[in-house]
Motif scaffolding. Sequence first.
Motif, mmCIF file in Angstrom:
data_model
loop_
_atom_site.group_PDB
_atom_site.id
_atom_site.type_symbol
_atom_site.label_atom_id
_atom_site.label_comp_id
_atom_site.label_asym_id
_atom_site.label_seq_id
_atom_site.Cartn_x
_atom_site.Cartn_y
_atom_site.Cartn_z
ATOM 1 N N MET A 1 0.843 -1.192 0.000
ATOM 2 C CA MET A 1 0.000 0.000 0.000
ATOM 3 C C MET A 1 0.884 1.250 0.000
ATOM 4 S SD MET A 1 -2.800 1.245 2.840
ATOM 5 C CE MET A 1 -3.905 -0.125 2.496
ATOM 6 N N ASN A 2 0.533 2.219 -0.820
ATOM 7 C CA ASN A 2 1.290 3.470 -0.884
ATOM 8 C C ASN A 2 0.738 4.431 0.166
ATOM 9 O OD1 ASN A 2 2.578 5.862 -1.513
ATOM 10 N ND2 ASN A 2 2.566 5.459 -3.717
ATOM 11 N N PHE A 3 1.333 4.406 1.362
ATOM 12 C CA PHE A 3 0.841 5.237 2.461
ATOM 13 C C PHE A 3 0.920 6.723 2.115
ATOM 14 C CE2 PHE A 3 2.483 1.416 4.797
ATOM 15 C CZ PHE A 3 1.260 0.965 5.244
ATOM 16 N N LEU A 5 0.646 8.272 -0.774
ATOM 17 C CA LEU A 5 -0.431 8.696 -1.675
ATOM 18 C C LEU A 5 -1.705 8.970 -0.895
ATOM 19 C CD1 LEU A 5 -1.673 9.111 -4.485
ATOM 20 C CD2 LEU A 5 -2.058 6.645 -4.588
ATOM 21 N N TYR A 6 -2.065 8.066 0.015
ATOM 22 C CA TYR A 6 -3.297 8.234 0.779
ATOM 23 C C TYR A 6 -3.181 9.342 1.818
ATOM 24 C CZ TYR A 6 -4.962 3.954 -1.379
ATOM 25 O OH TYR A 6 -5.366 3.019 -2.296
ATOM 26 N N ALA A 7 -1.963 9.683 2.191
ATOM 27 C CA ALA A 7 -1.767 10.727 3.205
ATOM 28 C C ALA A 7 -1.821 12.133 2.622
ATOM 29 C CB ALA A 7 -0.422 10.520 3.910
ATOM 30 N N PRO A 9 -3.980 13.989 0.853
ATOM 31 C CA PRO A 9 -5.126 14.853 1.197
ATOM 32 C C PRO A 9 -5.102 15.319 2.646
ATOM 33 C CG PRO A 9 -5.855 12.920 -0.036
ATOM 34 C CD PRO A 9 -4.424 12.687 0.331
ATOM 35 N N PHE A 10 -4.678 14.435 3.564
ATOM 36 C CA PHE A 10 -4.620 14.811 4.977
ATOM 37 C C PHE A 10 -3.548 15.871 5.212
ATOM 38 C CE2 PHE A 10 -6.425 10.527 4.958
ATOM 39 C CZ PHE A 10 -7.563 10.718 5.745
ATOM 40 N N SER A 152 7.424 -0.360 4.078
ATOM 41 C CA SER A 152 6.316 0.113 4.908
ATOM 42 C C SER A 152 6.798 0.941 6.092
ATOM 43 C CB SER A 152 5.496 -1.079 5.398
ATOM 44 O OG SER A 152 4.937 -1.797 4.322
ATOM 45 N N SER A 316 0.040 14.292 -8.276
ATOM 46 C CA SER A 316 -0.829 13.292 -7.651
ATOM 47 C C SER A 316 -1.253 12.233 -8.657
ATOM 48 C CB SER A 316 -2.062 13.975 -7.048
ATOM 49 O OG SER A 316 -1.687 14.909 -6.052
ATOM 50 N N GLY A 320 -0.493 8.349 -8.266
ATOM 51 C CA GLY A 320 -1.587 7.399 -8.196
ATOM 52 C C GLY A 320 -1.582 6.367 -9.308
#
Length: 411
Positions: A1-3, A5-7, A9-10, A152, A316, A320
């Motif tokens: 999982m690409n942490f 990328l998901y972070a 927006p936060f 990770s 992004s 992605g």
Amino acid sequence: MNFILYAVPFFFVLIAIELLADRWRGVSHYRLADAINSLSTGVLSTTTGLLTKGVGLLTYAFALEHLALFELSADNPWTWVSAFVLYDFCYYWLHRCGHERNILWAAHSVHHQSEDYNLSTALRQTSTGFLLGWIFYLPLAVLGVPLLVFVSVAALNLLYQFWVHTRHIPKLGWFEWFFITPSNHRVHHAQNALYMDRNYGGVFIIWDRLFGSYQEEDDNEPVIFGVTTPLASWNPLWANVQFYAQLWADARRAERRWDKLRIWFMRTGWRPADVAAKYPLSKPQLSQFRKFEVPLGRRQQLYIALQFCLYVALGSYLLGREQQLPGSALLLGWAALAFGLYVLGMALENRPQAVRLELLRLLSNLPLVWLAPLVGLWPASHLVWVGLCAYSVLSVIALYGCRRSFTRLAS
């Protein structure tokens, strides 16, 4: 999982919250040009990593296969816990050497160039750290930490470091004894003599306490952020090569061949005696410190900020779609992004050629949209052409409205 990328927006949500906290407390820890410069280096670093991360991953995988002393299981929770701690230990030494050796400081200095300190500073990252940084993590491969676990915990280590780049959180009591906090990391970003080259840990401050590099933030010594040789630029490309350029110039000027070689590996700031005497570097006194600033009109700021959003979106998109895009597509996307950020950096500095470069950037979108489907960056579509034309026309109109401000302030 690409942490990461998901972070993303936060990250931007937390930056917005910090801006609101600034306003509520009546302080100003952000400047538009500095924030865009920090975010630009972050976008550039992330997309460069898409092209270069194979350097670290391949060397790690090779060492894991041929040099590992143990075979640890990714299903064992203790593998993850020990890897997380050991990664930070290795990071400590990479980070410390990054401050103590010229060649490594050339890469790491990017993160310290901002003269502000806020959450956007956390995203200010180098694009050249891949060249030598992988060496410091080989011990984890020798100990048999699986590649998935390594990748990770590296991402988790980096994510932890985001929140400590703020001036709104005071000292945190007992937490300061074990972990990196905003207070002890503010010390790390200081150019004050008392604070300089301290607090290297990524997650744990215990390494600094063990190896004598810890310094507490002193209420009687306000932190002055930045580096002793200021970048004095808003250009993310120059930010990444500034110190390399200085080392290269000094190596070229040195009379002794040995000095030409060893300058790269000597302690940070070391210069051959003959070069230092003939080409002295002037560093401003801390008592006379002034933040780098270039006047910008409100229209200019709005125009540059909106154009910058386009490159955040492109970065992004590349992040992605990394797994689906061929190498040629990633390279084209990176080139377009790097050129665009370079031009916006010139605009932030009000360079005389900024308007001409901006027009060239807008014109370059034509070959970009033509080439993109050929290399697989995105599929061919009439909607893309319509969107490009609309964007270009609106940008030219907006640029015309800012043109006189650029010309007047640049002159």
